[in-house]
Design an enzyme around this catalytic site. Structure first.
Site, short mmCIF file in Angstrom:
data_model
loop_
_atom_site.label_atom_id
_atom_site.label_comp_id
_atom_site.label_asym_id
_atom_site.label_seq_id
_atom_site.Cartn_x
_atom_site.Cartn_y
_atom_site.Cartn_z
N ARG A 1 -7.28 10.55 1.74
CA ARG A 1 -6.89 9.52 0.78
C ARG A 1 -7.69 9.65 -0.51
O ARG A 1 -7.32 9.08 -1.53
CB ARG A 1 -7.12 8.13 1.39
CG ARG A 1 -6.29 7.85 2.62
CD ARG A 1 -6.75 6.59 3.34
NE ARG A 1 -6.57 5.41 2.51
CZ ARG A 1 -7.07 4.21 2.84
NH1 ARG A 1 -7.80 4.07 3.94
NH2 ARG A 1 -6.83 3.18 2.05
N ASP B 1 -10.71 -7.12 0.19
CA ASP B 1 -9.88 -6.41 1.17
C ASP B 1 -9.44 -7.45 2.20
O ASP B 1 -9.85 -8.62 2.16
CB ASP B 1 -10.68 -5.26 1.80
CG ASP B 1 -9.80 -4.15 2.36
OD1 ASP B 1 -8.58 -4.38 2.53
OD2 ASP B 1 -10.31 -3.06 2.63
N HIS C 1 -11.75 -1.65 9.37
CA HIS C 1 -10.72 -2.38 10.09
C HIS C 1 -11.26 -2.87 11.44
O HIS C 1 -10.78 -3.87 11.98
CB HIS C 1 -9.50 -1.48 10.34
CG HIS C 1 -8.72 -1.18 9.12
ND1 HIS C 1 -9.01 -0.11 8.30
CD2 HIS C 1 -7.65 -1.80 8.56
CE1 HIS C 1 -8.16 -0.08 7.30
NE2 HIS C 1 -7.33 -1.09 7.42
N ARG D 1 3.90 2.65 3.03
CA ARG D 1 4.72 1.75 3.86
C ARG D 1 6.20 2.05 3.73
O ARG D 1 6.97 1.73 4.64
CB ARG D 1 4.45 0.30 3.48
CG ARG D 1 2.99 -0.09 3.33
CD ARG D 1 2.14 0.24 4.53
NE ARG D 1 0.76 -0.18 4.34
CZ ARG D 1 -0.25 0.21 5.08
NH1 ARG D 1 -0.05 1.04 6.10
NH2 ARG D 1 -1.48 -0.21 4.84
N ASP E 1 0.86 -1.18 0.00
CA ASP E 1 0.00 0.00 0.00
C ASP E 1 0.89 1.23 0.00
O ASP E 1 1.44 1.61 1.03
CB ASP E 1 -0.90 0.03 1.24
CG ASP E 1 -1.96 -1.04 1.22
OD1 ASP E 1 -2.92 -0.90 0.45
OD2 ASP E 1 -1.84 -2.01 2.00
N LYS F 1 -9.30 0.88 -5.51
CA LYS F 1 -10.01 0.51 -4.29
C LYS F 1 -10.86 1.69 -3.80
O LYS F 1 -10.59 2.83 -4.20
CB LYS F 1 -9.03 0.04 -3.21
CG LYS F 1 -7.99 1.06 -2.80
CD LYS F 1 -6.95 0.44 -1.89
CE LYS F 1 -6.00 1.48 -1.36
NZ LYS F 1 -4.90 0.93 -0.56
N HIS F 2 -11.90 1.39 -3.03
CA HIS F 2 -12.41 0.09 -2.58
C HIS F 2 -13.76 -0.09 -3.26
O HIS F 2 -14.72 0.58 -2.88
CB HIS F 2 -12.57 0.06 -1.07
CG HIS F 2 -11.33 0.43 -0.31
ND1 HIS F 2 -10.93 1.73 -0.09
CD2 HIS F 2 -10.39 -0.36 0.29
CE1 HIS F 2 -9.82 1.74 0.62
NE2 HIS F 2 -9.46 0.49 0.86
#
Length: 337
Positions: free
Chosen positions: A140, A252, A183, A72, A64, A170-171
């Site tokens: 985002r 996901d 999450h 990351r 990601d 996504k998503h």
């Protein structure tokens, strides 16, 4: 294709012997990396080689790397990319500059990823920025204008593929309106289909030619009041037949709290609903064992889509990274504070 319909993560920055044996036997189609797997460019490149060696083929390695909160690879060893909202802001000031800046940014991302052996990016995010929704998407998103999101999403995909990195939109069919962070909780979107087709779903329809897409763990009352899209045959049928997306459809992360049931159940239900493969990120061996036990080989149309997605990694061209950084800085210097 002998690979099985799953993408797995791993625990740390080095592939240990137990993981190597497990991946060799389980044969996941691809792998996904997180910050816990990253120490340096040299270490990361070695890890990618080890992962591919474990399955004996050029398996896709995902990460990601959106920019902003979700990246990351970070400074000081890598560039800090701006969040999507910055490019949306530039687009509203100057459409062509916004598109150019988005392409350059993702070409730079591709350069950095490919240099360490990563060849698939879980980006761009085509979700809308919706006031009052959960903050999990926030900056985002490029913004709340469908035409802008589609234009910048296309530029992002083009920039990644120019550098030999396959994008994952996504998503799907749209996470921006969610009332919770998937999450931790199962979100629900209550708006009518007519509105969603003009807003949340529209960028995905515009970019239906994307090589890969990642589902949203969300209940859409307009599609299926009982089941999150990832495990809903009604929602996946809508994605395929109405949105028109015919690329590789991955879930996901199955370890997210939005989904209930055992990992075997989540795997089976996602694949039976029509997802091509499942994604599991945290590297937990017990959970991966259960998924592997329930996961078949990639065959038929899913295998064809997987091959097409792999081919999206093959367009890498030479690029002057420093000139790209300078050009991007120049374009973004005009963004109003």
């Amino acid at each position: 294709m002998s690979a099985r319909a799953m993408i797995f993560g791993l625990k740390g920055p080095v592939l240990d012997e137990g993981e190597r044996r497990f991946f060799h036997d389980a044969d996941p189609w691809g792998f996904i990396l997180f910050a816990r797997n990253v120490e340096s460019p040299k270490q990361l490149a070695k890890l990618c080689v080890s992962l591919r060696d474990s399955v004996g083929r050029n398996a896709p390695v995902f990460i990601d790397q959106e920019g902003g909160r979700v990246q990351r690879l970070r400074a000081p060893l890598w560039r800090e990319a701006p969040p999507a909202a910055v490019f949306g802001k530039l687009y509203r000031q100057d459409r062509e500059a916004g598109i150019e800046a988005t392409w350059i940014n993702h070409r730079l991302i591709a350069h950095e990823l490919a240099a360490s052996g990563i060849d698939a990016d879980c980006a761009p995010c085509l979700d809308l920025a919706i006031k009052g929704a959960d903050a999990v998407i926030g900056d985002r998103a490029y913004g709340d204008d469908v035409e802008m999101i589609a234009a910048l999403g296309q530029a992002a995909m083009d920039g990644l593929m120019a550098g030999g990195v396959a994008p994952v939109v996504k998503h799907i069919p749209g996470h921006g309106r969610a009332d919770a962070d998937s999450h931790f909780h199962l979100p629900r979107v209550r708006e009518p289909l007519e509105l969603l087709e003009k807003t949340d779903f529209a960028p995905f329809a515009a970019l239906k030619h994307a090589p890969m897409a990642m589902t949203a763990h969300i209940v859409y009352d307009a599609l299926d009041r009982q089941t999150p899209a990832t495990m809903s045959d009604k929602a996946v049928s809508y994605i395929r037949n109405e949105t028109g997306f015919d690329g590789l459809l991955m879930t996901d992360d199955l370890s997210m709290k939005a989904l209930s049931g055992s990992f075997q159940e989540k795997t089976q239900r996602s694949l039976e609903a029509g997802c091509d493969l499942v994604l599991h990120c945290n590297g937990d061996r017990t959970e991966m064992d259960a998924i592997a036990d329930a996961c078949p080989p990639l065959t038929g149309r899913a295998a064809e889509r997987a091959l097409a997605a792999e081919a999206a990694r093959d367009r890498g061209e030479g690029y002057n990274f420093d000139k790209g950084v300078a050009a991007l800085d120049d374009l973004l210097s005009g963004v109003a504070a």
